[in-house]
Design a protein around this motif. Structure first.
Motif, PDB file in Angstrom:
ATOM      1  N   PRO A 121       6.045  48.655  76.230  1.00  7.43           N
ATOM      2  CA  PRO A 121       5.696  48.551  77.652  1.00  7.43           C
ATOM      3  C   PRO A 121       6.822  48.990  78.580  1.00  7.43           C
ATOM      4  CG  PRO A 121       6.034  46.367  76.693  1.00  7.43           C
ATOM      5  CD  PRO A 121       6.043  47.343  75.559  1.00  7.43           C
ATOM      6  N   GLU A 122       8.053  48.910  78.096  1.00  6.96           N
ATOM      7  CA  GLU A 122       9.169  49.360  78.917  1.00  6.96           C
ATOM      8  C   GLU A 122       9.111  50.874  79.122  1.00  6.96           C
ATOM      9  OE1 GLU A 122      14.008  49.435  78.564  1.00  6.96           O
ATOM     10  OE2 GLU A 122      12.950  47.701  77.762  1.00  6.96           O
ATOM     11  N   PHE A 180      -0.022  60.958  71.422  1.00  6.45           N
ATOM     12  CA  PHE A 180       0.992  60.471  72.363  1.00  6.45           C
ATOM     13  C   PHE A 180       0.313  60.104  73.672  1.00  6.45           C
ATOM     14  CE2 PHE A 180       4.081  61.112  75.763  1.00  6.45           C
ATOM     15  CZ  PHE A 180       5.250  60.571  75.266  1.00  6.45           C
ATOM     16  N   LEU A 181       0.541  58.875  74.141  1.00  6.88           N
ATOM     17  CA  LEU A 181      -0.044  58.421  75.404  1.00  6.88           C
ATOM     18  C   LEU A 181       1.062  57.891  76.316  1.00  6.88           C
ATOM     19  CD1 LEU A 181      -2.467  57.595  77.240  1.00  6.88           C
ATOM     20  CD2 LEU A 181      -2.530  55.433  75.964  1.00  6.88           C
ATOM     21  N   TYR A 182       1.110  58.427  77.518  1.00  4.40           N
ATOM     22  CA  TYR A 182       2.089  57.992  78.521  1.00  4.40           C
ATOM     23  C   TYR A 182       1.322  57.441  79.711  1.00  4.40           C
ATOM     24  CZ  TYR A 182       5.839  58.386  82.052  1.00  4.40           C
ATOM     25  OH  TYR A 182       6.755  58.138  83.041  1.00  4.40           O
ATOM     26  N   ILE A 235      14.678  51.455  74.275  1.00  2.00           N
ATOM     27  CA  ILE A 235      15.121  52.727  73.725  1.00  2.00           C
ATOM     28  C   ILE A 235      16.594  52.947  74.024  1.00  2.00           C
ATOM     29  CG2 ILE A 235      14.654  54.238  75.695  1.00  2.00           C
ATOM     30  CD1 ILE A 235      13.386  55.011  72.226  1.00  2.00           C
ATOM     31  N   ASP A 236      17.280  53.660  73.146  1.00  2.00           N
ATOM     32  CA  ASP A 236      18.687  53.997  73.348  1.00  2.00           C
ATOM     33  C   ASP A 236      18.841  54.736  74.670  1.00  2.00           C
ATOM     34  OD1 ASP A 236      21.209  55.254  73.292  1.00  2.00           O
ATOM     35  OD2 ASP A 236      21.211  55.291  71.104  1.00  2.00           O
ATOM     36  N   THR A 277      15.958  47.019  68.859  1.00  2.00           N
ATOM     37  CA  THR A 277      15.586  46.489  70.174  1.00  2.00           C
ATOM     38  C   THR A 277      14.346  47.164  70.749  1.00  2.00           C
ATOM     39  OG1 THR A 277      16.993  48.004  71.443  1.00  2.00           O
ATOM     40  CG2 THR A 277      18.001  45.954  70.663  1.00  2.00           C
ATOM     41  N   THR A 278      13.944  48.307  70.195  1.00  2.00           N
ATOM     42  CA  THR A 278      12.724  48.946  70.676  1.00  2.00           C
ATOM     43  C   THR A 278      11.533  48.461  69.851  1.00  2.00           C
ATOM     44  OG1 THR A 278      11.521  51.042  70.916  1.00  2.00           O
ATOM     45  CG2 THR A 278      13.245  50.978  69.253  1.00  2.00           C
TER      46      THR A 278
END
Length: 199
Positions: free
Chosen positions: A95-96, A173-175, A3-4, A35-36
């Motif tokens: 995953p990041e 949304f899952l964190y 992510i940016d 890149t994401t």
């Protein structure tokens, strides 16, 4: 990679608005940020009795309009799938970030109209080149070398170009975090509703 770095995401999620705001930031960034992993989500649809999934490049995301845009070859089999059954889902995971975003909705295919012309005009020559391959996507062939793109006119590919517009009605949304996962769902049916879910 990822992510940016200018996007600020919460370390933890304590209210539902944070989950929707983060999804908006992540998916908006993913349109131009190759890149994401959210730049290439999985788009799934129904073909008869089968669920068909493919990785696609995200070209536009608009939360206010509940819309995502993807590009494809008009000769691809999925065009007929979406005409038959427009139900689709889009899912991405990085995953990041330890974040998964899943959307449910419907896809409409556009061909040779204002939407496709606008999308084509905004595309790079490199992207346009993909639509110059002869024969059409996923056709059975004997020798793949026969289908390598060599001499071509960039604008000739427009006749094979199609835009898929995905209008979503829910966003999940899952964190993932060892101290406590968070899952939330946002729905736009008759009216907007959101709630936490067991992760």
């Amino acid at each position: 990679m990822g992510i940016d770095s200018t996007i600020n995401l919460p370390e933890s999620y304590t209210d539902l608005d944070q989950t929707l705001n983060s999804a908006d930031l992540i998916l908006s960034d993913a349109v131009a940020n190759a890149t994401t992993l959210f730049h290439t989500p999985v788009v799934s649809s129904i073909n008869g009795k089968e669920v068909v999934s493919r990785v696609m490049v995200l070209r536009e995301f608009n939360l206010a309009n509940k819309m995502m845009r993807f590009h494809t070859d008009h000769r691809a089999a999925k065009i007929d799938h979406f005409k038959e059954i427009s139900t689709a889902s889009v899912i991405g995971y990085d995953p990041e970030l330890k974040i998964q975003i899943k959307l449910q909705g419907n896809i409409s295919a556009h061909y040779d109209d204002e939407i496709t012309r606008s999308a084509w005009d905004q595309s790079t020559s490199r992207s346009k080149k993909c639509y110059s391959v002869k024969g059409g996507s996923s056709k059975k062939i004997t020798d793949p070398k026969d289908y390598d793109i060599k001499d071509f006119e960039v604008e000739e590919g427009y006749k094979n170009f199609s835009v898929l517009v995905f209008n979503f009605c829910s966003l999940e949304f899952l964190y993932l975090k060892s101290s406590g996962h968070r899952r939330a769902i946002h729905k736009w049916d008759d009216k907007y509703q959101s709630t936490w879910l067991v992760p």
